[in-house]
Motif scaffolding. Structure first.
Motif, short mmCIF file in Angstrom:
data_model
loop_
_atom_site.label_atom_id
_atom_site.label_comp_id
_atom_site.label_asym_id
_atom_site.label_seq_id
_atom_site.Cartn_x
_atom_site.Cartn_y
_atom_site.Cartn_z
N SER A 174 -36.39 15.51 -4.49
CA SER A 174 -35.98 16.63 -3.62
C SER A 174 -36.23 16.31 -2.16
CB SER A 174 -36.73 17.90 -4.01
OG SER A 174 -38.13 17.72 -3.87
N VAL A 175 -37.19 15.44 -1.88
CA VAL A 175 -37.46 14.94 -0.53
C VAL A 175 -37.85 13.46 -0.68
CG1 VAL A 175 -38.76 15.22 1.62
CG2 VAL A 175 -38.41 17.19 0.13
N ILE A 176 -37.39 12.63 0.26
CA ILE A 176 -37.72 11.21 0.20
C ILE A 176 -38.38 10.77 1.50
CG2 ILE A 176 -36.80 8.87 -0.05
CD1 ILE A 176 -34.49 10.03 -1.67
N ILE A 177 -39.51 10.10 1.36
CA ILE A 177 -40.20 9.51 2.50
C ILE A 177 -39.95 8.01 2.45
CG2 ILE A 177 -42.44 9.06 3.58
CD1 ILE A 177 -43.43 11.68 2.28
N ILE A 199 -37.39 11.52 5.28
CA ILE A 199 -38.36 11.43 6.36
C ILE A 199 -38.70 9.97 6.58
CG2 ILE A 199 -40.63 12.13 7.21
CD1 ILE A 199 -40.46 14.54 5.33
N ALA A 200 -38.35 9.46 7.74
CA ALA A 200 -38.55 8.05 8.05
C ALA A 200 -39.90 7.84 8.74
CB ALA A 200 -37.42 7.55 8.95
N VAL A 201 -40.63 6.84 8.27
CA VAL A 201 -41.94 6.52 8.85
C VAL A 201 -41.93 5.07 9.33
CG1 VAL A 201 -44.43 6.53 8.51
CG2 VAL A 201 -42.99 8.04 7.12
N GLY A 238 -48.43 12.77 8.32
CA GLY A 238 -47.46 13.71 8.90
C GLY A 238 -46.20 13.81 8.07
N ALA A 239 -45.74 12.67 7.55
CA ALA A 239 -44.54 12.67 6.71
C ALA A 239 -44.78 13.46 5.43
CB ALA A 239 -44.16 11.24 6.38
N ALA A 240 -45.93 13.27 4.81
CA ALA A 240 -46.23 13.97 3.55
C ALA A 240 -46.38 15.46 3.75
CB ALA A 240 -47.50 13.39 2.93
N PHE A 241 -46.97 15.86 4.86
CA PHE A 241 -47.14 17.29 5.12
C PHE A 241 -45.79 17.95 5.36
CE2 PHE A 241 -49.11 21.15 6.26
CZ PHE A 241 -50.44 21.06 5.97
N ALA A 242 -44.94 17.28 6.14
CA ALA A 242 -43.60 17.83 6.38
C ALA A 242 -42.80 17.88 5.09
CB ALA A 242 -42.88 16.97 7.43
#
Length: 249
Positions: A174-177, A199-201, A238-242
């Motif tokens: 559902s969300v990809i980092i 979400i790009a890190v 930050g990516a995981a929280f978002a």
């Protein structure tokens, strides 16, 4: 602080605000003032999780004292960018604390981590093995926040067939980092394949022209793939929280 609470209670009592407004106002206080920090105990009302400690640039004693105050009011603790000295200090006040050396995190979980069956899965992808420390920070964070998490590592664009052989995992998220160093091209590829938030890190992994993560950061910010957003360099937390906030919706 007492005056603010008394006014809030009086406004509710006299009907100036309803119960929803009352609870919403409570979200903004209180905090606990100690010598070197203001510990925000109502962070849980905003995010369903207490304030997170950034250990870097803090002394072990400062981290220990902040952790002690948080654990007096919460069953959960997350501290990031922690070294063994920070962990040893926290262990003095929390024997059940755990240290993840790769992620550099300290965690405490006293009780069941509640997972919502209605939420989807967060998939964390790394371009290379060297990106794993940042990805592991994201994984620890996302799991402690109650998400189902899967990690897919070392599938960067230098061997794109490795990513394409895992399309089923991309489709189920559902969300990809996406965590990538070097030139940072992988998030654009993933963003072009899926219809969920990416979400790009950027990481500081790479040779000289990587500029400690600046090169992949600029690549990710200039992506032409829709639905890709970018956090700061090496910011797995930050990516995981978002991703968690997106996943809750």
């Amino acid at each position: 602080m007492r005056e603010k609470i008394e006014k809030l209670l009086n406004d509710y009592k006299t009907g100036k605000i309803d119960v929803d407004e009352f609870i919403n106002e409570l979200r903004w206080f209180p905090f606990e003032n100690i010598e070197f920090a203001h510990v925000d105990h109502h962070r849980t009302l905003k995010h369903n999780f207490p304030e997170v400690i950034l250990c870097q640039w803090k002394t072990p004693e400062q981290v220990k004292e902040i952790a002690k105050r948080i654990l007096e009011k919460s069953n959960f603790l997350l501290a990031t960018r922690a070294n063994p000295e920070h962990f040893n200090a926290v262990k003095k006040i929390a024997k059940d604390a755990k240290y993840n050396e790769l992620a550099r995190t300290i965690t405490v979980a006293r009780g069941e981590i509640k997972k919502d069956d209605k939420k989807g899965k967060i998939l964390i992808i790394t371009a290379g093995t060297a990106d794993l420390p940042v990805a592991e920070e994201a994984k620890v964070t996302a799991e402690l926040l109650g998400n189902e998490v899967e990690l897919l590592y070392d599938v960067g664009v230098a061997g794109i067939h490795r990513l394409l052989s895992n399309l089923d995992k991309l489709k189920s998220a559902s969300v990809i980092i996406v965590v990538a160093g070097m030139e940072g091209a992988l998030p654009s590829v993933v963003g072009g394949l899926v219809g969920v938030p990416v979400i790009a890190v950027p990481t500081s992994v790479g040779y000289g022209a990587n500029f400690n993560g600046l090169a992949p950061l600029l690549t990710m910010l200039n992506t032409c793939a829709p639905g890709v957003v970018v956090v700061n360099i090496d910011n797995g937390f930050g990516a995981a929280f978002a991703a968690t906030l997106m996943n809750r919706k």
